[in-house]
Design a protein around this motif. Structure first.
Motif, PDB file in Angstrom:
ATOM      1  N   ARG A   1       0.803  -1.213   0.000  1.00 46.33           N
ATOM      2  CA  ARG A   1       0.000   0.000   0.000  1.00 46.33           C
ATOM      3  C   ARG A   1       0.837   1.265   0.000  1.00 46.33           C
ATOM      4  O   ARG A   1       0.304   2.370   0.058  1.00 46.33           O
ATOM      5  CB  ARG A   1      -0.944  -0.013   1.205  1.00 46.33           C
ATOM      6  CG  ARG A   1      -2.011  -1.092   1.117  1.00 46.33           C
ATOM      7  CD  ARG A   1      -2.993  -1.034   2.276  1.00 46.33           C
ATOM      8  NE  ARG A   1      -2.471  -1.674   3.480  1.00 46.33           N
ATOM      9  CZ  ARG A   1      -2.164  -1.032   4.603  1.00 46.33           C
ATOM     10  NH1 ARG A   1      -2.310   0.277   4.668  1.00 46.33           N
ATOM     11  NH2 ARG A   1      -1.695  -1.686   5.653  1.00 46.33           N
ATOM     12  N   ILE A   2       2.143   1.119  -0.067  1.00 47.88           N
ATOM     13  CA  ILE A   2       3.016   2.294  -0.114  1.00 47.88           C
ATOM     14  C   ILE A   2       2.749   3.087  -1.388  1.00 47.88           C
ATOM     15  O   ILE A   2       2.579   2.527  -2.466  1.00 47.88           O
ATOM     16  CB  ILE A   2       4.495   1.862  -0.048  1.00 47.88           C
ATOM     17  CG1 ILE A   2       4.818   1.340   1.349  1.00 47.88           C
ATOM     18  CG2 ILE A   2       5.427   3.008  -0.394  1.00 47.88           C
ATOM     19  CD1 ILE A   2       6.207   0.786   1.486  1.00 47.88           C
ATOM     20  N   SER A   3       2.735   4.400  -1.271  1.00 49.59           N
ATOM     21  CA  SER A   3       2.508   5.261  -2.428  1.00 49.59           C
ATOM     22  C   SER A   3       3.605   5.073  -3.471  1.00 49.59           C
ATOM     23  O   SER A   3       4.777   4.866  -3.142  1.00 49.59           O
ATOM     24  CB  SER A   3       2.486   6.727  -1.993  1.00 49.59           C
ATOM     25  OG  SER A   3       2.518   7.596  -3.114  1.00 49.59           O
ATOM     26  N   PHE A   4       3.227   5.168  -4.734  1.00 49.30           N
ATOM     27  CA  PHE A   4       4.198   5.025  -5.824  1.00 49.30           C
ATOM     28  C   PHE A   4       5.296   6.081  -5.763  1.00 49.30           C
ATOM     29  O   PHE A   4       6.368   5.905  -6.347  1.00 49.30           O
ATOM     30  CB  PHE A   4       3.489   5.089  -7.176  1.00 49.30           C
ATOM     31  CG  PHE A   4       2.734   6.372  -7.412  1.00 49.30           C
ATOM     32  CD1 PHE A   4       3.354   7.485  -7.940  1.00 49.30           C
ATOM     33  CD2 PHE A   4       1.375   6.459  -7.117  1.00 49.30           C
ATOM     34  CE1 PHE A   4       2.665   8.662  -8.170  1.00 49.30           C
ATOM     35  CE2 PHE A   4       0.671   7.624  -7.332  1.00 49.30           C
ATOM     36  CZ  PHE A   4       1.314   8.738  -7.857  1.00 49.30           C
ATOM     37  N   MET A   5       5.061   7.191  -5.059  1.00 51.88           N
ATOM     38  CA  MET A   5       6.071   8.234  -4.954  1.00 51.88           C
ATOM     39  C   MET A   5       7.291   7.774  -4.145  1.00 51.88           C
ATOM     40  O   MET A   5       8.365   8.365  -4.254  1.00 51.88           O
ATOM     41  CB  MET A   5       5.480   9.483  -4.295  1.00 51.88           C
ATOM     42  CG  MET A   5       4.422  10.193  -5.117  1.00 51.88           C
ATOM     43  SD  MET A   5       5.049  10.801  -6.700  1.00 51.88           S
ATOM     44  CE  MET A   5       6.271  11.998  -6.174  1.00 51.88           C
ATOM     45  N   TRP A   6       7.131   6.716  -3.334  1.00 51.48           N
ATOM     46  CA  TRP A   6       8.219   6.273  -2.469  1.00 51.48           C
ATOM     47  C   TRP A   6       9.004   5.099  -3.057  1.00 51.48           C
ATOM     48  O   TRP A   6      10.003   4.679  -2.467  1.00 51.48           O
ATOM     49  CB  TRP A   6       7.669   5.855  -1.106  1.00 51.48           C
ATOM     50  CG  TRP A   6       7.102   6.975  -0.298  1.00 51.48           C
ATOM     51  CD1 TRP A   6       5.790   7.282  -0.097  1.00 51.48           C
ATOM     52  CD2 TRP A   6       7.839   7.961   0.444  1.00 51.48           C
ATOM     53  NE1 TRP A   6       5.656   8.382   0.716  1.00 51.48           N
ATOM     54  CE2 TRP A   6       6.905   8.811   1.072  1.00 51.48           C
ATOM     55  CE3 TRP A   6       9.205   8.191   0.645  1.00 51.48           C
ATOM     56  CZ2 TRP A   6       7.291   9.887   1.867  1.00 51.48           C
ATOM     57  CZ3 TRP A   6       9.586   9.265   1.440  1.00 51.48           C
ATOM     58  CH2 TRP A   6       8.632  10.097   2.042  1.00 51.48           C
ATOM     59  N   TYR A   7       8.570   4.554  -4.175  1.00 52.07           N
ATOM     60  CA  TYR A   7       9.231   3.360  -4.703  1.00 52.07           C
ATOM     61  C   TYR A   7      10.723   3.582  -4.916  1.00 52.07           C
ATOM     62  O   TYR A   7      11.561   2.755  -4.543  1.00 52.07           O
ATOM     63  CB  TYR A   7       8.592   2.950  -6.031  1.00 52.07           C
ATOM     64  CG  TYR A   7       7.219   2.312  -5.918  1.00 52.07           C
ATOM     65  CD1 TYR A   7       6.568   2.186  -4.694  1.00 52.07           C
ATOM     66  CD2 TYR A   7       6.561   1.835  -7.044  1.00 52.07           C
ATOM     67  CE1 TYR A   7       5.319   1.609  -4.592  1.00 52.07           C
ATOM     68  CE2 TYR A   7       5.301   1.250  -6.957  1.00 52.07           C
ATOM     69  CZ  TYR A   7       4.693   1.144  -5.725  1.00 52.07           C
ATOM     70  OH  TYR A   7       3.446   0.575  -5.636  1.00 52.07           O
ATOM     71  N   SER A   8      11.066   4.690  -5.550  1.00 56.80           N
ATOM     72  CA  SER A   8      12.465   4.944  -5.884  1.00 56.80           C
ATOM     73  C   SER A   8      13.313   5.129  -4.631  1.00 56.80           C
ATOM     74  O   SER A   8      14.426   4.598  -4.540  1.00 56.80           O
ATOM     75  CB  SER A   8      12.570   6.187  -6.779  1.00 56.80           C
ATOM     76  OG  SER A   8      13.907   6.423  -7.144  1.00 56.80           O
ATOM     77  N   MET A   9      12.801   5.861  -3.646  1.00 62.67           N
ATOM     78  CA  MET A   9      13.570   6.086  -2.427  1.00 62.67           C
ATOM     79  C   MET A   9      13.814   4.782  -1.682  1.00 62.67           C
ATOM     80  O   MET A   9      14.936   4.498  -1.239  1.00 62.67           O
ATOM     81  CB  MET A   9      12.855   7.072  -1.512  1.00 62.67           C
ATOM     82  CG  MET A   9      13.754   7.580  -0.384  1.00 62.67           C
ATOM     83  SD  MET A   9      12.887   8.110   1.090  1.00 62.67           S
ATOM     84  CE  MET A   9      12.506   6.515   1.830  1.00 62.67           C
ATOM     85  N   PHE A  10      12.768   3.963  -1.536  1.00 64.23           N
ATOM     86  CA  PHE A  10      12.915   2.716  -0.806  1.00 64.23           C
ATOM     87  C   PHE A  10      13.947   1.798  -1.471  1.00 64.23           C
ATOM     88  O   PHE A  10      14.799   1.221  -0.799  1.00 64.23           O
ATOM     89  CB  PHE A  10      11.563   1.999  -0.700  1.00 64.23           C
ATOM     90  CG  PHE A  10      10.720   2.468   0.447  1.00 64.23           C
ATOM     91  CD1 PHE A  10      10.700   3.800   0.807  1.00 64.23           C
ATOM     92  CD2 PHE A  10       9.949   1.579   1.176  1.00 64.23           C
ATOM     93  CE1 PHE A  10       9.935   4.254   1.866  1.00 64.23           C
ATOM     94  CE2 PHE A  10       9.172   2.014   2.241  1.00 64.23           C
ATOM     95  CZ  PHE A  10       9.161   3.356   2.586  1.00 64.23           C
ATOM     96  N   SER A  11      13.866   1.653  -2.783  1.00 67.03           N
ATOM     97  CA  SER A  11      14.772   0.734  -3.478  1.00 67.03           C
ATOM     98  C   SER A  11      16.196   1.269  -3.526  1.00 67.03           C
ATOM     99  O   SER A  11      17.159   0.501  -3.385  1.00 67.03           O
ATOM    100  CB  SER A  11      14.259   0.449  -4.887  1.00 67.03           C
ATOM    101  OG  SER A  11      14.113   1.642  -5.633  1.00 67.03           O
ATOM    102  N   SER A  12      16.368   2.573  -3.725  1.00 64.01           N
ATOM    103  CA  SER A  12      17.725   3.126  -3.785  1.00 64.01           C
ATOM    104  C   SER A  12      18.387   3.125  -2.410  1.00 64.01           C
ATOM    105  O   SER A  12      19.585   2.812  -2.289  1.00 64.01           O
ATOM    106  CB  SER A  12      17.704   4.543  -4.370  1.00 64.01           C
ATOM    107  OG  SER A  12      16.907   5.407  -3.585  1.00 64.01           O
ATOM    108  N   MET A  13      17.621   3.453  -1.358  1.00 67.07           N
ATOM    109  CA  MET A  13      18.196   3.440  -0.017  1.00 67.07           C
ATOM    110  C   MET A  13      18.525   2.011   0.424  1.00 67.07           C
ATOM    111  O   MET A  13      19.540   1.777   1.097  1.00 67.07           O
ATOM    112  CB  MET A  13      17.229   4.086   0.972  1.00 67.07           C
ATOM    113  CG  MET A  13      17.097   5.596   0.802  1.00 67.07           C
ATOM    114  SD  MET A  13      18.673   6.463   0.950  1.00 67.07           S
ATOM    115  CE  MET A  13      19.122   6.104   2.640  1.00 67.07           C
ATOM    116  N   ALA A  14      17.676   1.054   0.039  1.00 68.29           N
ATOM    117  CA  ALA A  14      17.979  -0.341   0.359  1.00 68.29           C
ATOM    118  C   ALA A  14      19.278  -0.766  -0.310  1.00 68.29           C
ATOM    119  O   ALA A  14      20.124  -1.447   0.304  1.00 68.29           O
ATOM    120  CB  ALA A  14      16.828  -1.241  -0.085  1.00 68.29           C
ATOM    121  N   THR A  15      19.454  -0.372  -1.572  1.00 66.22           N
ATOM    122  CA  THR A  15      20.686  -0.696  -2.291  1.00 66.22           C
ATOM    123  C   THR A  15      21.899  -0.091  -1.601  1.00 66.22           C
ATOM    124  O   THR A  15      22.925  -0.766  -1.390  1.00 66.22           O
ATOM    125  CB  THR A  15      20.597  -0.169  -3.742  1.00 66.22           C
ATOM    126  OG1 THR A  15      19.503  -0.793  -4.405  1.00 66.22           O
ATOM    127  CG2 THR A  15      21.887  -0.450  -4.496  1.00 66.22           C
TER     128      THR A  15
END
Length: 698
Positions: A581-595
């Motif tokens: 349910r996370i907003s699509f606006m956060w997809y990039s931040m979550f994946s890049s910070m995880a990396t």
């Protein structure tokens, strides 16, 4: 309030827009029922739509002229001068471009039909909050100009993913190239689909025919004219795009009753929802999502995507490259403000008090027609809300000859600029990171010198090493001509693939959501691994590899999970796993910070486990400029330069400055300071500077 009571008493139940999540995304909720944009015509007002106005002969002339100029520009650059006979010309324009056309080209590519159609639709449905993403550019643009571009430009790259080879390993280069190819093909498919929907609404022209026309035209002129044709057609297309948007905005404001009425009405109805400070990432849009999440989405496009980096690197020097990045800030903000304003115009025009009453109840409707002298404007029966602006232009201004043609030309201009840039970048990455690596060369070429020992100076003339045999030069020239042909064939092949993916994209949801999902899902891990390499000196190949795989897995988990847990209105179900349910606006931040975070942790584990990893030194050219030690050029040996016979670093300067007992004076030290500051980006230029210094020309 009377309107709402009437609706409730008569049984006319209000329907909410698609994609509203667990609670209202606005700090001030919308105060009136709004129409569903995905539930079909049955959910809309009973008033039938007026027929859209057909294209006039002038509309066709304007529209055709835009396509013709774009095609002729590609033909001109295919034939002008010596034509596109080398990869240095076809992929990098001989690194001779000035900052303004490069900046306009990048802006035009960013402002595709997704922006032109999707942002007004977004604002029309959900309010002005998405416009807040413009503030993310005040973070992303400086970071791009000051952190990423100096590193790429200092290495003289053609493919951004060659950086991953130099910093980590050939495997990381291949993974980065693969991710980019996947991301760009998907994004181009979405971009091609947008104007097809628009043209179908205005002219009943079939979607498939528009996709084929756009894809074929763009493929042809990009394959013919190379990056120079892409940049200069982008300049022309941006002029068309901006002029069209400005015209539609002004006419829309006048038609709706003036800016004061538009602003007051949107404010009264809670549509000026600029600020929602909720920390809940599952809310569709919040202040933090647009600023922080939007910043990461922007960086994936501007800082590490080949489509932008390649054009920044066509600039003649680092100063021009930085300027081209900075010029993108005001241009992008202005255009995003225009399209956001259009969304407010649409909301005020189609949602006045009279429109809220079902026209079947003539008495009640007549009584309410007197409110502010409003005339009901019923929302058109669109197939997708992303068509709302097209209907508005056709229904309200279609009788004015040329307006519809100008607007559709605007949509096509935005699409052509994005697709052409993507195709050229795909060809560059595939050639440099796949074809040349596959040949099994022991030392892949470093880009700006597409001809091995043959290079071009700042003026574009050919330079060869004095020690290079003429037979070797001839072989390299022949190979480079072959690579140029391969690049053109790759452009054509990717064009065909993009057309196919556009038909798949036509089955998905709103344009804004699709675009951000693609950029976040695939672009985020790439941003993370580039940031890891430039910002963390102790990062190593193992950390980068595990980090990017974890980031990609996380992004795919979220994206696929959200897509497979939707209700009939394409909303993620309320009982779905929170991550979905996370907003699509956060997809990039979550994946890049995880990396990035996983990359740091794994790198440190490897350093503790393998002693040799602790003693490896990283070439300062591969780090952000502010992390390079002072005087690094005097004590470090480093990466391959544009001249394969020389190395950047201490051995280079020792060999260039070795001339008896010659010593460094203050002017020489100043020259070395310029090199340290990365103002001289090509080793050939460094060599010329030091040679002139020897001869007393400083």
């Amino acid at each position: 309030m009377a309107v709402y009571l009437y609706i409730l008493l008569t049984g006319e139940r209000p329907v909410l827009f698609e994609l509203c999540l667990l609670e209202s995304f606005a700090s001030k909720p919308v105060q009136h029922p709004v129409l569903s944009r995905e539930q079909g015509a049955s959910a809309r007002m009973a008033e039938p739509d007026a027929e859209v106005n057909p294209f006039t002969w002038l509309d066709y002339v304007i529209f055709s002229a835009m396509l013709a100029v774009s095609a002729l520009t590609g033909l001109y650059h295919a034939c002008a001068g010596e034509g596109q006979k080398s990869t240095a010309k076809f992929l990098m324009a001989d690194r001779s471009m000035m900052s303004i056309p490069v900046a306009i080209s990048v802006i035009a590519s960013y402002l595709s039909a997704i922006t032109i159609l999707g942002v007004p639709s977004e604002v029309f449905v959900y309010g002005i909050q998405y416009w807040m993403v413009v503030w993310s550019f005040f973070i992303a643009i400086p970071v791009t100009a000051l952190v990423f571009i100096p590193v790429f430009h200092g290495l003289g790259l053609t493919s951004a993913y060659d950086y991953l080879h130099k910093r980590f390993s050939p495997l990381m280069r291949s993974i980065g190239a693969l991710f980019f190819i996947l991301q760009t093909l998907l994004y181009i498919g979405v971009v091609l689909n947008a104007p097809a929907l628009a043209l179908q609404a205005a002219t009943n022209f079939p979607v498939y025919a528009t996709i084929l026309l756009l894809g074929a035209l763009c493929t042809v002129y990009t394959a013919m004219g190379g990056i120079k044709a892409v940049i200069w057609t982008d300049v022309f297309q941006f002029i068309v795009l901006f002029g069209s948007l400005l015209t539609i905005t002004i006419m829309g404001i006048v038609q709706t009753g003036g800016m004061s009425h538009i602003w007051d009405y949107n404010n009264k109805k809670g549509h000026l929802n600029f600020f929602n400070f909720s920390p809940d990432p599952t809310q569709r849009l919040t202040f933090w999502g647009t600023i922080i999440g939007g910043n990461f989405n922007t960086l994936t496009i501007w800082a590490v995507s080949q489509t932008s980096v390649q054009r920044f690197l066509t600039a003649k020097n680092l100063k021009e490259a930085k300027k081209s990045v900075w010029f993108g800030l005001p241009g992008t903000v202005i255009v995003l403000t225009l399209v956001g304003l259009i969304g407010l115009v649409l909301f005020a025009y189609y949602n006045n008090c009279a429109t809220l009453v079902n026209p079947a109840n003539a008495t009640a409707a007549t009584a309410l027609l007197s409110c502010n002298g409003s005339t009901p404007h019923y929302t058109p029966h669109y197939q997708s809300s992303d068509q709302i602006l097209v209907y508005f232009v056709s229904l309200e201004f279609g009788k004015i000859p040329g307006i519809q043609g100008l607007f559709v030309a605007c949509l096509f201009a935005g699409t052509l600029s994005t697709v052409s840039s993507g195709l050229n970048a795909l060809a560059a990455v595939t050639l440099m990171d796949v074809v040349r690596i596959w040949r099994g060369r022991s030392k892949p070429r470093t880009d700006s010198d597409a001809n091995g020992e043959i290079s071009t100076n700042a003026s574009g003339s050919t330079v060869t090493s004095a020690s290079t045999p003429s037979s070797s030069v001839a072989v390299n020239q022949a190979q480079d001509r072959c690579d140029t042909i391969i690049s053109k064939l790759l452009t054509a092949g990717f064009g065909v693939a993009s057309i196919g993916l556009a038909f798949v994209a036509s089955k998905l949801g709103s344009l804004v959501k699709m675009a951000n999902t693609v950029l976040g899902g695939v672009g985020g891990p790439l941003l993370g691994v580039f940031s890891l390499g430039m910002l963390y000196r102790r990062a190593n190949t193992g950390g980068a590899l595990i980090g990017i795989l974890v980031g990609f897995y996380l992004s795919m988990w979220i994206t696929i999970g959200a897509a497979t847990h939707q209700d009939e209105n394409h909303n993620v179900k309320e009982d779905a796993f929170a991550l979905y349910r996370i907003s699509f606006m956060w997809y990039s931040m979550f994946s890049s910070m995880a990396t990035f975070i996983v990359g740091v942790i794994v790198s440190e584990i490897i350093r503790c486990s393998i002693p040799d990893e602790r003693y490896k030194r990283v070439d300062p050219l591969l780090l952000a400029t502010f992390l390079r030690p002072k005087g690094w050029h005097k004590s470090y040996s480093g990466t391959e330069s544009n001249n394969p016979d020389l190395q950047i670093g201490d051995p280079v300067f020792q060999s260039l400055l070795a001339s008896g007992n010659q010593s460094m004076d203050q002017e020489n030290e100043s020259l070395m300071g310029d090199i340290e500051g990365n103002d001289i980006h090509e080793l050939g230029s460094v060599q010329n500077e030091v040679t002139d210094m020897r001869n007393g020309q400083y």
